[in-house]
Design a protein around this motif. Structure first.
Motif, PDB file in Angstrom:
ATOM      1  N   ILE A 273       0.851  -1.199   0.000  1.00 26.53           N
ATOM      2  CA  ILE A 273       0.000   0.000   0.000  1.00 26.53           C
ATOM      3  C   ILE A 273       0.882   1.244   0.000  1.00 26.53           C
ATOM      4  O   ILE A 273       0.653   2.206  -0.736  1.00 26.53           O
ATOM      5  CB  ILE A 273      -0.950  -0.023   1.223  1.00 26.53           C
ATOM      6  N   PRO A 303      -8.913  -5.507  -2.569  1.00 31.48           N
ATOM      7  CA  PRO A 303      -7.697  -5.095  -1.849  1.00 31.48           C
ATOM      8  C   PRO A 303      -7.060  -6.227  -1.036  1.00 31.48           C
ATOM      9  O   PRO A 303      -5.842  -6.407  -1.092  1.00 31.48           O
ATOM     10  CB  PRO A 303      -8.181  -3.981  -0.921  1.00 31.48           C
ATOM     11  N   VAL A 304      -7.858  -7.001  -0.317  1.00 24.45           N
ATOM     12  CA  VAL A 304      -7.256  -8.061   0.506  1.00 24.45           C
ATOM     13  C   VAL A 304      -6.607  -9.122  -0.386  1.00 24.45           C
ATOM     14  O   VAL A 304      -5.471  -9.534  -0.168  1.00 24.45           O
ATOM     15  CB  VAL A 304      -8.303  -8.715   1.443  1.00 24.45           C
ATOM     16  N   ILE A 317      -3.755  -7.690  10.960  1.00 20.91           N
ATOM     17  CA  ILE A 317      -5.175  -7.833  11.303  1.00 20.91           C
ATOM     18  C   ILE A 317      -5.637  -9.303  11.266  1.00 20.91           C
ATOM     19  O   ILE A 317      -6.583  -9.674  11.962  1.00 20.91           O
ATOM     20  CB  ILE A 317      -6.048  -6.940  10.383  1.00 20.91           C
ATOM     21  N   LYS A 320     -10.944 -11.177   8.992  1.00 23.12           N
ATOM     22  CA  LYS A 320     -12.023 -10.207   8.943  1.00 23.12           C
ATOM     23  C   LYS A 320     -12.835 -10.274  10.233  1.00 23.12           C
ATOM     24  O   LYS A 320     -13.027 -11.345  10.807  1.00 23.12           O
ATOM     25  CB  LYS A 320     -12.923 -10.521   7.744  1.00 23.12           C
ATOM     26  N   VAL A 321     -13.297  -9.109  10.662  1.00 21.45           N
ATOM     27  CA  VAL A 321     -14.179  -9.065  11.828  1.00 21.45           C
ATOM     28  C   VAL A 321     -15.580  -9.399  11.338  1.00 21.45           C
ATOM     29  O   VAL A 321     -16.110  -8.722  10.466  1.00 21.45           O
ATOM     30  CB  VAL A 321     -14.176  -7.657  12.440  1.00 21.45           C
TER      31      VAL A 321
ATOM     32  N   PHE B  55      -4.190  -0.640  15.197  1.00 20.14           N
ATOM     33  CA  PHE B  55      -5.482  -1.344  15.278  1.00 20.14           C
ATOM     34  C   PHE B  55      -5.304  -2.753  15.839  1.00 20.14           C
ATOM     35  O   PHE B  55      -6.076  -3.200  16.681  1.00 20.14           O
ATOM     36  CB  PHE B  55      -6.157  -1.411  13.909  1.00 20.14           C
ATOM     37  N   LEU B  88      -5.994   2.361   2.641  1.00 21.41           N
ATOM     38  CA  LEU B  88      -6.199   1.667   3.915  1.00 21.41           C
ATOM     39  C   LEU B  88      -7.681   1.602   4.283  1.00 21.41           C
ATOM     40  O   LEU B  88      -8.148   0.607   4.831  1.00 21.41           O
ATOM     41  CB  LEU B  88      -5.429   2.368   5.032  1.00 21.41           C
ATOM     42  N   MET B  90     -10.137   1.353   2.257  1.00 20.30           N
ATOM     43  CA  MET B  90     -10.724   0.267   1.459  1.00 20.30           C
ATOM     44  C   MET B  90     -10.434  -1.080   2.100  1.00 20.30           C
ATOM     45  O   MET B  90     -11.283  -1.947   2.212  1.00 20.30           O
ATOM     46  CB  MET B  90     -10.089   0.257   0.068  1.00 20.30           C
ATOM     47  N   LEU B  91      -9.178  -1.203   2.526  1.00 17.03           N
ATOM     48  CA  LEU B  91      -8.741  -2.463   3.131  1.00 17.03           C
ATOM     49  C   LEU B  91      -9.492  -2.723   4.441  1.00 17.03           C
ATOM     50  O   LEU B  91     -10.025  -3.814   4.665  1.00 17.03           O
ATOM     51  CB  LEU B  91      -7.236  -2.388   3.394  1.00 17.03           C
ATOM     52  N   LEU B  92      -9.559  -1.696   5.293  1.00 15.00           N
ATOM     53  CA  LEU B  92     -10.195  -1.879   6.603  1.00 15.00           C
ATOM     54  C   LEU B  92     -11.667  -2.240   6.435  1.00 15.00           C
ATOM     55  O   LEU B  92     -12.211  -3.060   7.181  1.00 15.00           O
ATOM     56  CB  LEU B  92     -10.040  -0.608   7.446  1.00 15.00           C
ATOM     57  N   ASP B  94     -12.957  -3.955   4.004  1.00 17.71           N
ATOM     58  CA  ASP B  94     -13.006  -5.380   3.657  1.00 17.71           C
ATOM     59  C   ASP B  94     -12.695  -6.267   4.849  1.00 17.71           C
ATOM     60  O   ASP B  94     -13.071  -7.432   4.885  1.00 17.71           O
ATOM     61  CB  ASP B  94     -12.009  -5.696   2.539  1.00 17.71           C
ATOM     62  N   MET B  95     -11.961  -5.726   5.829  1.00 17.77           N
ATOM     63  CA  MET B  95     -11.626  -6.513   7.012  1.00 17.77           C
ATOM     64  C   MET B  95     -12.688  -6.342   8.100  1.00 17.77           C
ATOM     65  O   MET B  95     -12.513  -6.827   9.214  1.00 17.77           O
ATOM     66  CB  MET B  95     -10.261  -6.105   7.566  1.00 17.77           C
ATOM     67  N   GLY B  96     -13.748  -5.624   7.776  1.00 22.53           N
ATOM     68  CA  GLY B  96     -14.866  -5.534   8.706  1.00 22.53           C
ATOM     69  C   GLY B  96     -14.726  -4.461   9.780  1.00 22.53           C
ATOM     70  O   GLY B  96     -15.448  -4.497  10.776  1.00 22.53           O
ATOM     71  N   LEU B  97     -13.807  -3.509   9.584  1.00 17.69           N
ATOM     72  CA  LEU B  97     -13.683  -2.422  10.565  1.00 17.69           C
ATOM     73  C   LEU B  97     -14.426  -1.192  10.044  1.00 17.69           C
ATOM     74  O   LEU B  97     -14.364  -0.884   8.860  1.00 17.69           O
ATOM     75  CB  LEU B  97     -12.214  -2.057  10.792  1.00 17.69           C
ATOM     76  N   GLU B  98     -15.084  -0.467  10.966  1.00 17.03           N
ATOM     77  CA  GLU B  98     -15.873   0.686  10.552  1.00 17.03           C
ATOM     78  C   GLU B  98     -14.987   1.813  10.041  1.00 17.03           C
ATOM     79  O   GLU B  98     -13.933   2.090  10.603  1.00 17.03           O
ATOM     80  CB  GLU B  98     -16.725   1.218  11.715  1.00 17.03           C
ATOM     81  N   PRO B 133     -13.513  -4.168  17.629  1.00 18.73           N
ATOM     82  CA  PRO B 133     -13.715  -5.617  17.752  1.00 18.73           C
ATOM     83  C   PRO B 133     -12.388  -6.365  17.815  1.00 18.73           C
ATOM     84  O   PRO B 133     -12.336  -7.476  18.329  1.00 18.73           O
ATOM     85  CB  PRO B 133     -14.481  -5.980  16.478  1.00 18.73           C
ATOM     86  N   LEU B 134     -11.319  -5.747  17.344  1.00 17.19           N
ATOM     87  CA  LEU B 134     -10.018  -6.438  17.394  1.00 17.19           C
ATOM     88  C   LEU B 134      -9.514  -6.544  18.824  1.00 17.19           C
ATOM     89  O   LEU B 134      -8.807  -7.462  19.181  1.00 17.19           O
ATOM     90  CB  LEU B 134      -8.985  -5.699  16.550  1.00 17.19           C
TER      91      LEU B 134
END
Ligand code: SF4
Ligand code: SF4
Lengths: 323, 138
Positions: A273, A303-304, A317, A320-321, B55, B88, B90-92, B94-98, B133-134
């Motif tokens: 990134i 992206p992932v 990370i 995914k949450v 995070f 970032l 976009m990435l977050l 997709d990782m389920g973070l608000e 949530p992490l």
């Protein structure tokens, strides 16, 4: 000199790493001359019971491929750790999670729903799902438990060395075997591949990158002489360890990152990134509204899968949450 | 969750936003104490891995503060930051973070009040969505 005892094992893997051992071709004969193979699931029939009976540390080097997805994977990792003097994470799945770890974008329930209910070809009107234990008239039967999260080998046991790649390339495998058999080993924890990034050994012509748009591989025929990034095609070269002999690059495909991060980097996707952000071209920055930047980055559809195709399980990370 | 106090890691550039935060302090503005400032030479020095690491270690939010476009002490650092933060985000997602958990703001050395408002606003928004949530994962 007595022969060394070596073993191979596969956990959550595609089987490619087991076959990659044979990609060294006739050199495998040199290996067999110097070593007894005690276990090799793809080629030999070794029972878990036999493994459990072995004395602790009776395996000199165990090459473990595959990620940790089930309780069976974890149990075998723990047994093999006990039975082996050196435990080596062989290939990207054991090293960083690789493709199996992309399942960390889901959890067990979502995966089971999809696999056992929703796929277009599934008929499962009784909603039969794998259960860790089940009563039949002969008694209770057990199957391994399926975890929510895929882990790397070193997230469940101590690992001595890593061999990167999906799968590791023959040059890397051969060199590693030679090192182990000769006892010529780097400090514990080393990744047995060069330390530089792939860009450093890439033969393509590079210029000062400034890319105005991003193409997916199928959207543009790449010029085989020029750097992919210069052409607007995302190439993981800046964030990926070299050593593969740039096979994909030679085949006119960009690097997707299977050799993992370089030693000074903590997170492969973050590194990419950062690299990509520096080459996205925007003329006249002052008047540029954020929308234009958003438009440009929104060309990256996944992206992932782009930045962490091989390293999600070992990233900061990790998964995914899912609420 | 009533007594939840979000922890916000704030990467502030030395030349603008950190000075702005200082101004908020010397002007004795009252505001939420939830942001932990980390002084960096330039918002462009904030590597994406710093943000992801924050995070992963349980930050409820991350604030990146830099100079307004055109004012960066190193000419272009903040432009790179803008692209990184967009990637970032976009990435977050997709990782389920608000989305509200990561915020980029241009705050100059004279904008002590803006710094106060940004921090207060972030605290309110993160209180609404709750702890990261992490943090609960491990
Ligand atoms: S980005 Fe890819 S194509 Fe360009 S130099 Fe690096 S490895 Fe080669
Ligand atoms: S070019 Fe990249 S993806 Fe291809 S083999 Fe090398 S490290 Fe793996």
């Amino acid at each position: 000199m007595s022969k060394a005892n070596i073993a191979f094992y596969w956990a959550a893997s595609c089987g490619g790493c087991e076959i990659a051992v044979l990609d060294i071709n006739e050199k495998i004969l040199d290996v067999i001359e110097k070593a007894n193979i005690l276990m090799w699931p793809v080629a030999m029939d070794t029972k878990y019971e036999d493994l459990k009976k072995m004395k602790d540390k009776s395996i000199d080097v165990c090459f473990f491929n595959g990620a940790i997805r089930t309780s069976e994977n974890e149990e075998l990792a723990k047994i093999l750790r006990k039975k082996s003097k050196l435990l080596v994470a062989f290939g990207s799945c054991a090293h960083e999670g690789c493709i199996p770890a992309l399942a960390n974008l889901f959890n067990k329930k979502l995966i089971f729903d999809r696999a056992y209910q929703e796929t277009e070809t599934t008929v499962n009107s009784e909603n039969t799902l794998p259960l860790p234990s089940f009563e039949v008239k002969e008694g209770e039967i057990h199957i391994p438990e399926f975890y929510d999260t895929v882990k790397t080998l070193d997230q469940v046991v101590d690992v001595d060395y890593y061999i990167p790649g999906c799968p590791p390339t023959p040059n890397i495998v051969e060199e590693a075997f030679n090192k182990f058999l000769a006892g010529d080993l780097p400090p514990k924890g080393a990744v047995l591949a060069p330390v530089k990034a792939l860009c450093d050994e890439c033969p393509r012509k590079k210029k000062d990158k400034m890319i105005e748009t991003i193409y997916r591989v199928y959207e543009k025929e790449a010029d085989p002489e020029k750097c992919f990034l210069d052409q607007g095609i995302i190439c993981m070269g800046p964030a990926t360890r070299s050593g593969c002999g740039h096979q994909c690059i030679k085949g006119n495909m960009p690097c997707t990152g299977c050799f993992g991060k370089t030693p000074e980097v903590t997170d492969q996707g973050a590194k990419m990134i950062s690299a990509l952000a520096s080459v996205l071209a925007v003329e006249n920055e002052l008047t540029l509204d954020e929308k234009k930047v958003e438009e440009l980055v929104s060309k990256i559809k996944d992206p992932v899968g782009t930045f962490y195709r091989y390293s999600l399980a070992s990233s900061f990370i990790k998964r995914k949450v899912i609420k | 969750m009533e007594d939840f106090e979000p922890k916000i890691i704030a990467f502030l550039c030395k030349w603008c936003t950190y000075a702005g935060a200082d101004l908020a302090g010397v002007s004795r503005l009252k505001f939420s104490p939830n942001a932990v400032p980390i002084k960096v030479m330039c918002s462009g020095r904030v590597d994406p891995s710093f943000i992801l690491d924050a995070f992963a270690k349980g930050a409820d939010g991350v604030l990146v503060g830099g100079c307004h476009p055109g004012d960066c002490h190193y000419a272009q650092g903040n432009y790179k930051t803008l692209r990184r933060v967009k990637l970032l985000k976009m990435l977050l997602k997709d990782m389920g973070l608000e989305e509200e958990r990561l915020r980029l703001e241009w705050i100059s050395a004279s904008e002590g009040n803006k710094f106060r408002e940004v921090v207060n606003d972030m605290v309110v928004k993160i209180k609404e969505i709750g702890p990261s949530p992490l943090k609960m994962e491990e």
